[in-house]
Design a protein around this motif. Sequence first.
Motif, PDB file in Angstrom:
ATOM      1  N   UNK A 178      -3.406 -14.123  -6.257  1.00 52.89           N
ATOM      2  CA  UNK A 178      -2.800 -15.088  -5.806  1.00 52.89           C
ATOM      3  C   UNK A 178      -1.985 -14.817  -4.454  1.00 52.89           C
ATOM      4  N   UNK A 179      -1.422 -13.535  -4.526  1.00 55.08           N
ATOM      5  CA  UNK A 179      -0.732 -13.065  -3.191  1.00 55.08           C
ATOM      6  C   UNK A 179      -1.658 -12.652  -2.228  1.00 55.08           C
ATOM      7  N   UNK A 180      -2.826 -12.156  -2.770  1.00 57.42           N
ATOM      8  CA  UNK A 180      -3.792 -11.854  -1.784  1.00 57.42           C
ATOM      9  C   UNK A 180      -4.460 -12.982  -1.088  1.00 57.42           C
ATOM     10  N   UNK A 181      -4.499 -14.112  -1.536  1.00 57.26           N
ATOM     11  CA  UNK A 181      -4.955 -15.342  -0.858  1.00 57.26           C
ATOM     12  C   UNK A 181      -3.940 -15.415   0.235  1.00 57.26           C
ATOM     13  N   UNK A 182      -2.773 -15.229   0.105  1.00 55.54           N
ATOM     14  CA  UNK A 182      -1.737 -15.786   1.133  1.00 55.54           C
ATOM     15  C   UNK A 182      -1.911 -14.653   2.088  1.00 55.54           C
ATOM     16  N   UNK A 183      -2.080 -13.563   1.709  1.00 58.57           N
ATOM     17  CA  UNK A 183      -1.819 -12.189   2.746  1.00 58.57           C
ATOM     18  C   UNK A 183      -3.101 -12.271   3.518  1.00 58.57           C
ATOM     19  N   UNK A 184      -4.212 -12.783   3.133  1.00 57.21           N
ATOM     20  CA  UNK A 184      -5.474 -12.839   3.809  1.00 57.21           C
ATOM     21  C   UNK A 184      -5.234 -14.082   4.891  1.00 57.21           C
ATOM     22  N   UNK A 185      -4.634 -15.246   4.723  1.00 58.95           N
ATOM     23  CA  UNK A 185      -4.325 -16.202   5.459  1.00 58.95           C
ATOM     24  C   UNK A 185      -3.452 -15.777   6.709  1.00 58.95           C
ATOM     25  N   UNK A 186      -2.367 -14.914   6.293  1.00 58.28           N
ATOM     26  CA  UNK A 186      -1.203 -14.670   7.278  1.00 58.28           C
ATOM     27  C   UNK A 186      -1.810 -13.759   8.344  1.00 58.28           C
ATOM     28  N   UNK A 187      -2.923 -12.794   7.687  1.00 59.62           N
ATOM     29  CA  UNK A 187      -3.116 -11.384   8.325  1.00 59.62           C
ATOM     30  C   UNK A 187      -4.370 -11.933   9.358  1.00 59.62           C
TER      31      UNK A 187
ATOM     32  N   UNK B  30      -4.271  -5.977   2.187  1.00 59.67           N
ATOM     33  CA  UNK B  30      -3.816  -5.403   1.104  1.00 59.67           C
ATOM     34  C   UNK B  30      -2.319  -4.464   1.157  1.00 59.67           C
ATOM     35  N   UNK B  31      -2.179  -4.271   2.109  1.00 60.44           N
ATOM     36  CA  UNK B  31      -0.832  -3.602   2.370  1.00 60.44           C
ATOM     37  C   UNK B  31       0.147  -4.384   1.972  1.00 60.44           C
ATOM     38  N   UNK B  32       0.138  -5.812   2.128  1.00 57.07           N
ATOM     39  CA  UNK B  32       1.053  -6.756   1.949  1.00 57.07           C
ATOM     40  C   UNK B  32       0.936  -7.108   0.283  1.00 57.07           C
ATOM     41  N   UNK B  33      -0.370  -7.087  -0.066  1.00 55.11           N
ATOM     42  CA  UNK B  33      -0.361  -7.249  -1.542  1.00 55.11           C
ATOM     43  C   UNK B  33       0.394  -6.100  -2.359  1.00 55.11           C
ATOM     44  N   UNK B  34       0.375  -5.019  -1.904  1.00 58.83           N
ATOM     45  CA  UNK B  34       0.932  -3.811  -2.710  1.00 58.83           C
ATOM     46  C   UNK B  34       2.267  -3.874  -2.316  1.00 58.83           C
ATOM     47  N   UNK B  35       2.735  -3.994  -1.240  1.00 57.91           N
ATOM     48  CA  UNK B  35       4.276  -4.203  -1.106  1.00 57.91           C
ATOM     49  C   UNK B  35       4.923  -5.301  -1.668  1.00 57.91           C
ATOM     50  N   UNK B  36       4.250  -6.319  -1.834  1.00 58.90           N
ATOM     51  CA  UNK B  36       4.867  -7.379  -2.427  1.00 58.90           C
ATOM     52  C   UNK B  36       4.837  -7.146  -3.817  1.00 58.90           C
ATOM     53  N   UNK B  37       3.769  -6.578  -4.624  1.00 66.53           N
ATOM     54  CA  UNK B  37       3.957  -6.342  -5.934  1.00 66.53           C
ATOM     55  C   UNK B  37       5.004  -5.523  -6.153  1.00 66.53           C
ATOM     56  N   UNK B  38       5.195  -4.308  -5.303  1.00 70.38           N
ATOM     57  CA  UNK B  38       6.599  -3.409  -5.753  1.00 70.38           C
ATOM     58  C   UNK B  38       7.663  -4.067  -5.736  1.00 70.38           C
ATOM     59  N   UNK B  39       7.854  -4.913  -4.775  1.00 73.05           N
ATOM     60  CA  UNK B  39       9.100  -5.733  -4.493  1.00 73.05           C
ATOM     61  C   UNK B  39       9.230  -6.837  -5.543  1.00 73.05           C
ATOM     62  N   UNK B  40       8.068  -7.345  -6.055  1.00 68.73           N
ATOM     63  CA  UNK B  40       8.245  -8.260  -7.359  1.00 68.73           C
ATOM     64  C   UNK B  40       8.748  -7.364  -8.395  1.00 68.73           C
TER      65      UNK B  40
ATOM     66  N   UNK C 190     -11.823   6.187   1.315  1.00 64.12           N
ATOM     67  CA  UNK C 190     -11.206   5.014   1.081  1.00 64.12           C
ATOM     68  C   UNK C 190     -10.015   4.914   2.042  1.00 64.12           C
ATOM     69  N   UNK C 191      -9.572   3.803   2.253  1.00 67.15           N
ATOM     70  CA  UNK C 191      -8.527   3.620   3.187  1.00 67.15           C
ATOM     71  C   UNK C 191      -7.322   3.920   2.551  1.00 67.15           C
ATOM     72  N   UNK C 192      -6.475   4.615   3.440  1.00 67.00           N
ATOM     73  CA  UNK C 192      -4.956   5.090   2.502  1.00 67.00           C
ATOM     74  C   UNK C 192      -4.063   4.112   3.189  1.00 67.00           C
ATOM     75  N   UNK C 193      -3.750   3.172   1.920  1.00 66.93           N
ATOM     76  CA  UNK C 193      -2.834   2.241   2.196  1.00 66.93           C
ATOM     77  C   UNK C 193      -1.217   2.816   2.437  1.00 66.93           C
ATOM     78  N   UNK C 194      -0.488   1.849   2.845  1.00 64.65           N
ATOM     79  CA  UNK C 194       1.047   2.229   3.279  1.00 64.65           C
ATOM     80  C   UNK C 194       1.607   2.625   2.185  1.00 64.65           C
ATOM     81  N   UNK C 195       1.184   2.384   1.080  1.00 67.04           N
ATOM     82  CA  UNK C 195       1.968   2.681  -0.128  1.00 67.04           C
ATOM     83  C   UNK C 195       1.502   4.339  -0.524  1.00 67.04           C
ATOM     84  N   UNK C 196       0.359   4.512  -0.392  1.00 69.60           N
ATOM     85  CA  UNK C 196      -0.137   5.891  -0.486  1.00 69.60           C
ATOM     86  C   UNK C 196       0.581   6.918   0.497  1.00 69.60           C
ATOM     87  N   UNK C 197       0.896   6.458   1.420  1.00 67.47           N
ATOM     88  CA  UNK C 197       1.424   7.329   2.536  1.00 67.47           C
ATOM     89  C   UNK C 197       2.876   7.238   2.101  1.00 67.47           C
ATOM     90  N   UNK C 198       3.644   6.229   1.653  1.00 71.22           N
ATOM     91  CA  UNK C 198       4.950   6.398   1.090  1.00 71.22           C
ATOM     92  C   UNK C 198       5.003   7.281  -0.215  1.00 71.22           C
TER      93      UNK C 198
END
Lengths: 178, 212
Positions: free
Chosen positions: A34-43, A51-61, A116-124
Motif C-alpha cells: 500500500x505504501x509502495x503504491x503511494x511512494x512510487x507515485x510521489x517519487x 523503496x527507501x520511502x517504504x522502508x523508512x515509513x515502515x520503521x516509523x510505523x 543489490x542496491x543498498x537502501x538508506x536503511x542498510x547504510x543506517x
Amino acid sequence: MSGADDEHLARLLRQAVAGDEKAYGDFLRDAAPVIRGWARRWTVGGGVDAEDIVQEALLAVHVKRHTWRDDAPVIPWLHAIARHKFVDAVRRQARRPTVGIEEYEETLASVETEKARDWEIGRALEGLAPGQRSVVNAISIEGCTVAETAQRLDMNETAVRVALHRGLAAIARRFGRS
Amino acid sequence: MDTNDLIKALAADTRRPGLSMNTVWLGAASGALVLAGLVFFMMLGPRPDIAAAVETLRFLFKFVVTIALAAAAFAAMRVAAWPEAELRKLLPYLCIAPVLVLVGVALELIALPSDTWAAKLIGTNSLLCLTFIPLIGLAPLALFLLALRHGAPSRPAFSGALAGLAAGGIAATFYAAHCPDDSPLFVATWYTIAVLGLTLLGAIGARLAVRW
C-alpha cells in the motif's frame, strides 16, 4: 485502498497491538505494498527512491504504532506517516552535495546493477553499535529467530530483544534527525 | 537490507510499544499544572486583595479568557499529535480566546471614557506580566514538547506553536491571579504579547526537538 483493505489492516494491527507477533508481521507485509503504491507515485521523476520511502515509513510505523487509535481507520494514518517520511527524504536529498556526481554516474550505475542496491536503511544499519548491528543483521538479513540469534551470538534472549529494540529505535532516530 | 528483511526485524521486536498518547497527555497536563503552580506560588502568589477582586467582573473575565485559551490550545495540540490530523479543522478552537478578548475590549471601550483608555492599557505592571507569563509557562511548554515528541505530528512547528499557546494559557491563568491590572485593554495587549512569545518559542523548540 478500499474500506475492506482498511478493515483487514485494522484487524491485523489490533491483534498486533494485543501482542500477536504473527499478525504484526502480516500487517507490515500487507501495509508495505500500500505504501509502495503511494511512494512510487510521489517519487516519479525525483531523485528519491520509492523503496527507501517504504522502508523508512515502515520503521516509523513501527516506532510510532502507539499513535494509532484502535477505532480510527488505518490507511489515512499510514498515508500521513509515509507522506511525512517522503517529505523528509526529499529534504535530505536536497541538502546532499550533488557537485560532480555526473562524472561518476556511469560507475555508480554499474555498481548498482552489480550488487543489490543498498537502501538508506542498510547504510543506517552500518552506523549502529556492533552488538546491535549483529543482532539486527541476524534477524533481518539472515532470517534467524530470536532464539537462534541468542544461541549464535551467545547472548540470552532478553538481551537479543533489547538489542533489537534499541537498534531499530536508533535507526529510526537517525532518520528523524536528518 | 531488503524490505522483507526489515519487516522480519520489525515483527521480531515485540517489546511493548510506547505509552498511549492519552496517558502521555494526562501526565503532561498534570505535570504542567503542578510545575506552573509551583513557580507561581514560589515567586509571586495571588494578589493581596484577591477576595475583593473575585467579586468584580473584569477580574473574573481574565480567567474566562485564559482558561478558554489553555483548554482550546491543549485540545488542538492533542489532535495535532496524530499524524493524520486535519489541521484546518483546528482553527475554530483557536478563535475562541481571541474572540472573547475582542468582545471584552469592545465592551471596555464602550464602558470607559476615551481619556482613560491609554492609562488602562498601560496599566501598572506590564513588565512583570511580560516576565512572569513566559517564566511560568516554560516548564509546561517543555512537557508539552516532550509529549509531542512521543506523538507523530505531521507539522512539528505548528504543533509546537499550539504547545506554546497551551503553556501560555496555563501561565496566564496563574499570573492573572497576581496581576492587579484587570482591564481587557491591558489583557489584550500584554498578555497577548507574552503568550505569543511562548508560542514562537514553542514553534522553534518543536522544529528542533519534535522530529520523527
